[in-house]
Design a protein around this motif. Sequence first.
Motif, PDB file in Angstrom:
ATOM      1  N   GLY A 360       0.832  -1.207   0.000  1.00  0.00           N
ATOM      2  CA  GLY A 360       0.000   0.000   0.000  1.00  0.00           C
ATOM      3  C   GLY A 360       0.864   1.252   0.000  1.00  0.00           C
ATOM      4  O   GLY A 360       2.051   1.210   0.388  1.00  0.00           O
ATOM      5  N   MET A 426     -10.785  -5.501   4.966  1.00  0.00           N
ATOM      6  CA  MET A 426     -11.521  -4.884   6.086  1.00  0.00           C
ATOM      7  C   MET A 426     -13.021  -5.207   5.971  1.00  0.00           C
ATOM      8  O   MET A 426     -13.528  -5.323   4.858  1.00  0.00           O
ATOM      9  CB  MET A 426     -11.322  -3.369   5.993  1.00  0.00           C
ATOM     10  N   ILE A 450      -5.411  -3.487   9.667  1.00  0.00           N
ATOM     11  CA  ILE A 450      -6.858  -3.693   9.872  1.00  0.00           C
ATOM     12  C   ILE A 450      -7.072  -4.464  11.182  1.00  0.00           C
ATOM     13  O   ILE A 450      -6.265  -5.326  11.529  1.00  0.00           O
ATOM     14  CB  ILE A 450      -7.434  -4.504   8.684  1.00  0.00           C
ATOM     15  N   GLY A 472      -4.276  -4.759  13.622  1.00  0.00           N
ATOM     16  CA  GLY A 472      -4.060  -3.348  13.929  1.00  0.00           C
ATOM     17  C   GLY A 472      -4.685  -2.868  15.232  1.00  0.00           C
ATOM     18  O   GLY A 472      -4.697  -1.658  15.488  1.00  0.00           O
ATOM     19  N   MET A 475      -2.293  -1.053  17.638  1.00  0.00           N
ATOM     20  CA  MET A 475      -1.970   0.279  17.102  1.00  0.00           C
ATOM     21  C   MET A 475      -3.162   1.219  17.274  1.00  0.00           C
ATOM     22  O   MET A 475      -3.007   2.389  17.649  1.00  0.00           O
ATOM     23  CB  MET A 475      -1.605   0.172  15.622  1.00  0.00           C
TER      24      MET A 475
HETATM   25  P1  NAP Z   1      -5.926   5.256   2.102  1.00  0.00           P
HETATM   26  O1  NAP Z   1      -5.077   6.451   2.327  1.00  0.00           O
HETATM   27  O2  NAP Z   1      -7.213   5.445   1.406  1.00  0.00           O
HETATM   28  O3  NAP Z   1      -5.014   4.194   1.308  1.00  0.00           O
HETATM   29  C1  NAP Z   1      -5.501   3.385   0.388  1.00  0.00           C
HETATM   30  C2  NAP Z   1      -4.375   2.404  -0.077  1.00  0.00           C
HETATM   31  O4  NAP Z   1      -5.011   1.142  -0.272  1.00  0.00           O
HETATM   32  C3  NAP Z   1      -3.759   2.798  -1.383  1.00  0.00           C
HETATM   33  O5  NAP Z   1      -2.434   2.313  -1.424  1.00  0.00           O
HETATM   34  C4  NAP Z   1      -4.625   2.045  -2.402  1.00  0.00           C
HETATM   35  O6  NAP Z   1      -3.985   1.750  -3.603  1.00  0.00           O
HETATM   36  C5  NAP Z   1      -4.858   0.767  -1.639  1.00  0.00           C
HETATM   37  N1  NAP Z   1      -6.093   0.089  -2.054  1.00  0.00           N
HETATM   38  C6  NAP Z   1      -7.359   0.439  -1.753  1.00  0.00           C
HETATM   39  N2  NAP Z   1      -8.215  -0.421  -2.318  1.00  0.00           N
HETATM   40  C7  NAP Z   1      -7.467  -1.328  -3.013  1.00  0.00           C
HETATM   41  C8  NAP Z   1      -7.778  -2.454  -3.802  1.00  0.00           C
HETATM   42  N3  NAP Z   1      -9.047  -2.849  -3.985  1.00  0.00           N
HETATM   43  N4  NAP Z   1      -6.774  -3.162  -4.335  1.00  0.00           N
HETATM   44  C9  NAP Z   1      -5.482  -2.786  -4.149  1.00  0.00           C
HETATM   45  N5  NAP Z   1      -5.130  -1.721  -3.406  1.00  0.00           N
HETATM   46  C10 NAP Z   1      -6.105  -0.995  -2.838  1.00  0.00           C
HETATM   47  O7  NAP Z   1      -6.257   4.518   3.464  1.00  0.00           O
HETATM   48  P2  NAP Z   1      -5.435   4.571   4.820  1.00  0.00           P
HETATM   49  O8  NAP Z   1      -5.857   5.748   5.608  1.00  0.00           O
HETATM   50  O9  NAP Z   1      -3.985   4.343   4.531  1.00  0.00           O
HETATM   51  O10 NAP Z   1      -6.050   3.290   5.582  1.00  0.00           O
HETATM   52  C11 NAP Z   1      -5.774   1.997   5.094  1.00  0.00           C
HETATM   53  C12 NAP Z   1      -6.175   0.943   6.134  1.00  0.00           C
HETATM   54  O11 NAP Z   1      -5.395   1.077   7.305  1.00  0.00           O
HETATM   55  C13 NAP Z   1      -7.636   1.043   6.573  1.00  0.00           C
HETATM   56  O12 NAP Z   1      -8.163  -0.259   6.652  1.00  0.00           O
HETATM   57  C14 NAP Z   1      -7.550   1.656   7.935  1.00  0.00           C
HETATM   58  O13 NAP Z   1      -8.633   1.280   8.762  1.00  0.00           O
HETATM   59  C15 NAP Z   1      -6.252   1.064   8.435  1.00  0.00           C
HETATM   60  N6  NAP Z   1      -5.670   1.891   9.490  1.00  0.00           N
HETATM   61  C16 NAP Z   1      -5.564   1.347  10.740  1.00  0.00           C
HETATM   62  C17 NAP Z   1      -5.022   2.077  11.763  1.00  0.00           C
HETATM   63  C18 NAP Z   1      -4.910   1.468  13.133  1.00  0.00           C
HETATM   64  O14 NAP Z   1      -4.798   2.200  14.104  1.00  0.00           O
HETATM   65  N7  NAP Z   1      -4.920   0.165  13.242  1.00  0.00           N
HETATM   66  C19 NAP Z   1      -4.578   3.385  11.537  1.00  0.00           C
HETATM   67  C20 NAP Z   1      -4.683   3.924  10.248  1.00  0.00           C
HETATM   68  C21 NAP Z   1      -5.227   3.159   9.229  1.00  0.00           C
HETATM   69  P3  NAP Z   1      -3.995   2.802  -4.833  1.00  0.00           P
HETATM   70  O15 NAP Z   1      -2.929   3.810  -4.510  1.00  0.00           O
HETATM   71  O16 NAP Z   1      -3.715   1.963  -6.019  1.00  0.00           O
HETATM   72  O17 NAP Z   1      -5.371   3.412  -4.852  1.00  0.00           O
END
Ligand code: NAP
Length: 505
Positions: A360, A426, A450, A472, A475
Amino acid sequence: MAKICICLTAKTLWRNLQIIEKYRKYVDLAELRVDCLDPDERLLIRRFPEQANIPVILTIRRDIDGGHFVSGEGSRVNIMARGLAYADMDKRKNFAYIDLEEDINVPSLEEAARTFGTRIIRSYHNIRGDEKDLFARARSMFRNGDEIVKVGITAKSTWDVLNLLRLGKEFKGRDKILIAIGHYGVYSRILAEQFGSFLSYTSSPTDKDAVYGAPGQFDAKDLARTYRFRDITASTKIYGETGFPLAFTDGPRFFNKSFEMENIDAVYVPFPADSIPACMELAKELNIEGLSVTLPYTESVLPFLDGQTPEVQRIGVCNLMSRGSQGWLGANTDPRAFSDSLTEFIGKTNLKRVRVTVIGAGGSAKTAVSELHRLGAKVLILNRTVHKARALALPYKFAWGCLDSQDVEMVDRYSDVIIQTTPVGMEGSDTGDLAEGYSFTGKEKVMDLIYRPKVTPFLKRAADAGCQIQNGHDMFIRQAKYQYAHFVGRDFPEHLLPRIKQEVF
Ligand code: NAP
């Protein structure tokens, strides 16, 4: 103070009475949805208020208004008349309210209601959500001072919910029920007090034989317990989380329990928002003090902030905004939470000899990569859109690639730790395993950001191969504790954590 009303949508009166018993301590009144009853049962409603021993609204919702009644207007009026007939001098034995749509005109029914103290709820529903002039509509409905005006509109955007909120302000001091139906409007059901709504309708979703009263309704117990609905007043401080579509998170349970245990007059609410400008407007209108920011806005929110902490400036990602004297300050509590969680998981604080793959290149990947660089790791970034992986990797001189089989082969050289940072897997999102081209050896330490579900398909495959895995949630808790400090202005009291973990997770 706004009240909690349980919608009774079972097929029999007996089942509805059981549902009341189950929720009695959480609700103030009940709505008997006669349209959901079996036809024979509809004729037996007269004694229901006495049996229920709680104020009851008599409602027979037509299908065009989102209900189930299809037997025609004559039959509907007849059942309503039966419900009001043989009125008792003891008002508690009569229906406390009757819901009459704004286009129904049966003077005898209204007269019967008024004579025996059954208050009229004058309702208007727009299930399609295509109302042209909501204010004009509402103005025409506020004609009889003794009626409660109810407006239920399917919200098709955040602006629709804002409109309803402004309507509530315009008709301040008048008894009304305002509901933004559907996912966009979930917070209108929690912040009934702020919307100026007399009540909030809830459901009993664990009772499988009772259908949902309307989309977006909360479970009555959840509204009363998790959100402490009855404690929300005009002076309660409002916090929450925003994103879109805003999947289920543990944020509301963590923060609301913390506020409750610390006796803080505050509530934490989900605010799904379809654009950042709409979210900012909502924050202004509701006087929101602070918001956790989640996908997809962690990067795009930056131009809307009035100030940024050094971490936000360095990484370009914001997971929290709080209102201060200078306007909205953006912060990011993820970097510290991520590195603390990771280093504890792998048992090392110095990652100089550790080779890591990050899947990602979105907001959380940026945070993870920046921290991995700080800790000295060598990193490979793989992303569906390869130019984003490249843009993230270049400043750190890290390797990058896309998710095709050829690039996935590089993981062999970056496999001490593998971290999944996309929403794929997720709950409510795309399912799957983006690294399925890679075969785990069992030696890798594997982390997925996640936490719902606890084990994603990616983590499951890693665990099956014998890898140590971590989701996650650790975190999440860490970043939430740091957010609490931003919101409340003092550190999260650590002694609360065991009880929160035990009671809400
Ligand atoms: P984001 O900024 O929207 O990042 C999206 C990323 O996922 C991009 O790299 C995107 O690729 C990729 N992606 C999305 N759908 C995809 C698909 N169908 N196939 C392949 N790649 C895909 O989101 P984010 O804020 O980084 O959050 C991502 C995840 O981390 C979420 O599930 C969130 O809940 C989790 N998270 C957890 C915590 C925690 O405390 N545990 C904290 C933060 C985030 P492209 O660039 O190609 O679009």
